[in-house]
Write a protein that holds these residues in place. Structure first.
Motif, PDB file in Angstrom:
ATOM      1  N   ILE A 117       0.818  -1.219   0.000  1.00 30.59           N
ATOM      2  CA  ILE A 117       0.000   0.000   0.000  1.00 30.59           C
ATOM      3  C   ILE A 117       0.852   1.269   0.000  1.00 30.59           C
ATOM      4  CG2 ILE A 117      -1.913  -1.169   1.157  1.00 30.59           C
ATOM      5  CD1 ILE A 117      -1.079   0.308   3.738  1.00 30.59           C
ATOM      6  N   GLY A 118       2.172   1.104  -0.108  1.00 30.99           N
ATOM      7  CA  GLY A 118       3.049   2.271  -0.147  1.00 30.99           C
ATOM      8  C   GLY A 118       3.271   2.923   1.200  1.00 30.99           C
ATOM      9  N   ALA A 119       3.124   2.160   2.286  1.00 33.56           N
ATOM     10  CA  ALA A 119       3.333   2.700   3.638  1.00 33.56           C
ATOM     11  C   ALA A 119       4.781   2.502   4.056  1.00 33.56           C
ATOM     12  CB  ALA A 119       2.404   2.018   4.639  1.00 33.56           C
ATOM     13  N   ARG A 120       5.342   3.513   4.720  1.00 29.99           N
ATOM     14  CA  ARG A 120       6.699   3.406   5.258  1.00 29.99           C
ATOM     15  C   ARG A 120       6.701   3.347   6.776  1.00 29.99           C
ATOM     16  NH1 ARG A 120      10.078   1.503   1.986  1.00 29.99           N
ATOM     17  NH2 ARG A 120      11.832   2.547   2.995  1.00 29.99           N
ATOM     18  N   VAL A 121       5.508   3.391   7.383  1.00 33.90           N
ATOM     19  CA  VAL A 121       5.387   3.378   8.839  1.00 33.90           C
ATOM     20  C   VAL A 121       4.338   2.343   9.236  1.00 33.90           C
ATOM     21  CG1 VAL A 121       4.693   4.682  10.884  1.00 33.90           C
ATOM     22  CG2 VAL A 121       6.095   5.779   9.126  1.00 33.90           C
ATOM     23  N   VAL A 122       4.686   1.505  10.219  1.00 31.65           N
ATOM     24  CA  VAL A 122       3.762   0.517  10.775  1.00 31.65           C
ATOM     25  C   VAL A 122       3.489   0.885  12.229  1.00 31.65           C
ATOM     26  CG1 VAL A 122       3.424  -1.910  11.387  1.00 31.65           C
ATOM     27  CG2 VAL A 122       4.551  -1.312   9.230  1.00 31.65           C
ATOM     28  N   LEU A 123       2.221   1.037  12.580  1.00 34.90           N
ATOM     29  CA  LEU A 123       1.817   1.362  13.946  1.00 34.90           C
ATOM     30  C   LEU A 123       1.602   0.085  14.748  1.00 34.90           C
ATOM     31  CD1 LEU A 123      -0.913   4.080  13.220  1.00 34.90           C
ATOM     32  CD2 LEU A 123       1.435   4.492  13.985  1.00 34.90           C
ATOM     33  N   THR A 124       2.142   0.042  15.963  1.00 37.03           N
ATOM     34  CA  THR A 124       1.866  -1.070  16.871  1.00 37.03           C
ATOM     35  C   THR A 124       1.363  -0.514  18.199  1.00 37.03           C
ATOM     36  OG1 THR A 124       4.077  -1.184  17.871  1.00 37.03           O
ATOM     37  CG2 THR A 124       3.732  -2.397  15.805  1.00 37.03           C
ATOM     38  N   ALA A 125       0.719  -1.378  18.990  1.00 33.43           N
ATOM     39  CA  ALA A 125       0.060  -0.931  20.223  1.00 33.43           C
ATOM     40  C   ALA A 125       0.881  -1.252  21.470  1.00 33.43           C
ATOM     41  CB  ALA A 125      -1.331  -1.559  20.317  1.00 33.43           C
ATOM     42  N   HIS A 126       2.199  -1.358  21.350  1.00 35.45           N
ATOM     43  CA  HIS A 126       3.024  -1.583  22.539  1.00 35.45           C
ATOM     44  C   HIS A 126       2.799  -0.457  23.554  1.00 35.45           C
ATOM     45  CE1 HIS A 126       5.432  -3.904  19.489  1.00 35.45           C
ATOM     46  NE2 HIS A 126       5.375  -4.769  20.482  1.00 35.45           N
TER      47      HIS A 126
END
Length: 476
Positions: A117-126
């Motif tokens: 999807i062309g994303a360079r950032v992945v969000l996590t819920a740590h």
């Protein structure tokens, strides 16, 4: 806690990272409570935030299919695009261990979906409790100051191309705060039974810390403040480690390969004292996306890659294989050896192979060729000839140019500095049993006369060239 604490935490984190509505984000969602809170916080910030939801099906739990359906439905109900990937459990996790195998596979799957999807950032819920668990785990494993500094709000994405990052907006919030927010907003989630499995080290540490927090033997704010001080000290150490790695890096012709698969010089690393060498190794492993090694694991890596006398050494860590060949240290590409392939050429412009692509393109067609090999062969001859694509044979003698003597395939590989463990990935092309092309060198001098029959005539000619897989390029 204010009603919108997770939303504010996400908003402020995105501002610190310099991200806005033009940036596409990928949200890692397991279906658990924390990631569900993050999904709702993302939805609350639209259109300021543009994100898709990603779920990785590990195939390890009987209800894994239900969790996938649940996450897809939740994303749909909030109007968020949804992606998923399934890990292949049949591939096994061998010496890695279940946790390391699942972690490496999860991050690779997330990186693949982010790229889609062309994303360079992945969000996590740590969150803050996860931070405390991570530091305690690393303390028990002897991970050094860089490990004790814990997770950063923003850090390189493990097992992903250079430039892709993980963002953790909830590190300043406790598990209890997220639980209260989820309850107040009627958020649904799934429970993973493996979180109660005390055979897993993280679960044992979680129980230990939860009991200490209940007994007031630990204060979460005080512990987070201590981690913050460690991060400040680690930042100073990181600067030195980064400079040492830069000084010890092998410079590659391919800038992309150098960025994604940085290689170290063994001799340069051995020029550092033992303390700086250890921290440089830790920094380099972090750049590769690996978790911080334990003290014992770091000793094994150093012994195998730096201290052992053998010209080639392999050591496994956190889902990747580290390889040293002569003076170079890097990541061994996960590529399969060549299997014999018979081919009757019918005008195809390329043939995909396990470790790259063989191009067969008309010379002078105006197309940009992947490599600048001037030699060509007669197209009519190629179409009439049975082609075998196979591995090289150790004693088989090849001549790279009319002016050079013939040498064995093995000697050519050694002279090129290609590790023995990767040579079976490099194709040799044979026409009627005679070698005409050998990767990574190109066309050979001793080709059948018919291959040159049209030289100087107007008949069509084709150019053979091989483009290796990106992960293989640094070793060639």
């Amino acid at each position: 806690m204010t009603d919108d604490t997770p939303v504010d935490a996400l908003r402020q984190c995105l501002q610190r990272a310099g991200l806005g509505p033009d940036d596409t984000l990928l949200l890692a969602c397991s279906g658990g409570r924390d990631s569900q809170v993050l999904m709702h916080a993302v939805a609350a910030l639209r259109p300021v935030v543009r994100a898709a939801v990603a779920h990785v099906h590990h195939g390890l739990q009987s209800r894994a299919d239900d969790w996938l359906v649940f996450c897809a439905a939740e994303a749909s109900s909030l109007g968020l695009p949804f992606l998923s990937r399934r890990l292949r459990v049949s591939a096994g996790f061998g010496a890695l261990g279940l946790e390391a195998w699942a972690r490496a596979g999860r991050y690779r799957a997330l990186a693949d979906m982010a790229a889609e999807i062309g994303a360079r950032v992945v969000l996590t819920a740590h969150h803050a409790n996860d931070q405390l668990e991570t530091v305690e785990l690393r303390r028990r494993r002897g991970s050094g100051l860089l490990g004790l500094a814990g997770m950063r709000e923003s850090s390189p994405m493990p097992h992903a191309p250079a430039g892709m990052r993980v963002l953790r907006p909830f590190l300043g919030l406790s598990r209890q705060q997220l639980a209260e927010w989820a309850q107040a907003h009627g958020i649904q989630w799934v429970e993973d039974p493996s979180n109660q499995d005390t055979r897993l080290a993280r679960n044992r540490v979680r129980r230990f810390l939860d009991q200490r927090l209940r007994d007031d033997a630990l204060s979460l704010p005080d512990e987070l403040a201590s981690i913050g001080l460690l991060q400040q000290a680690a930042d100073r150490l990181l600067g030195q480690a980064e400079a040492d790695v830069a000084a010890c890096t092998v410079h590659l012709a391919s800038h992309t390969a150098a960025a994604d698969w940085p290689m170290l010089s063994r001799s340069a690393m051995m020029g550092l004292d033992s303390v700086r060498r250890a921290e440089a190794l830790r920094w380099w492993l972090g750049r590769l996306g690996c978790r911080m090694p334990s003290r014992l694991k770091l000793f094994e890596i150093e012994r195998q890659l730096l201290l052992a006398a053998a010209s080639q050494a392999l050591v496994r860590h956190d889902g990747i294989t580290l390889l040293r060949y002569r003076d170079r240290i890097g990541v061994m590409p996960e590529v399969l050896p060549i299997s014999p392939l018979l081919l009757r050429w019918k005008g195809e412009t390329f043939v995909d192979l396990p470790a790259g692509r063989l191009y067969i393109e008309q010379a002078g067609s105006g197309q940009a060729l992947p490599t600048a090999v001037p030699d060509t062969v007669d197209a009519d001859w190629l179409s009439r000839t049975e082609i075998l694509i196979d591995q090289g044979r150790g004693g088989e003698r090849l001549r790279l140019s009319p002016s050079s003597p013939s040498r064995s395939w093995k000697k050519l590989m050694q002279a090129r500095g290609i590790p023995a463990c990767l040579r079976a990935c490099l194709p040799v092309i044979r026409a009627d049993g005679q070698p005409i092309h050998a990767a990574p060198f190109g066309l050979l001098a001793d080709m059948p006369c018919d291959a040159h029959a049209a030289h100087g005539s107007s008949g069509p000619r084709v150019q053979l060239s091989w483009q290796p897989a990106a992960a293989l390029q640094p070793w060639l």
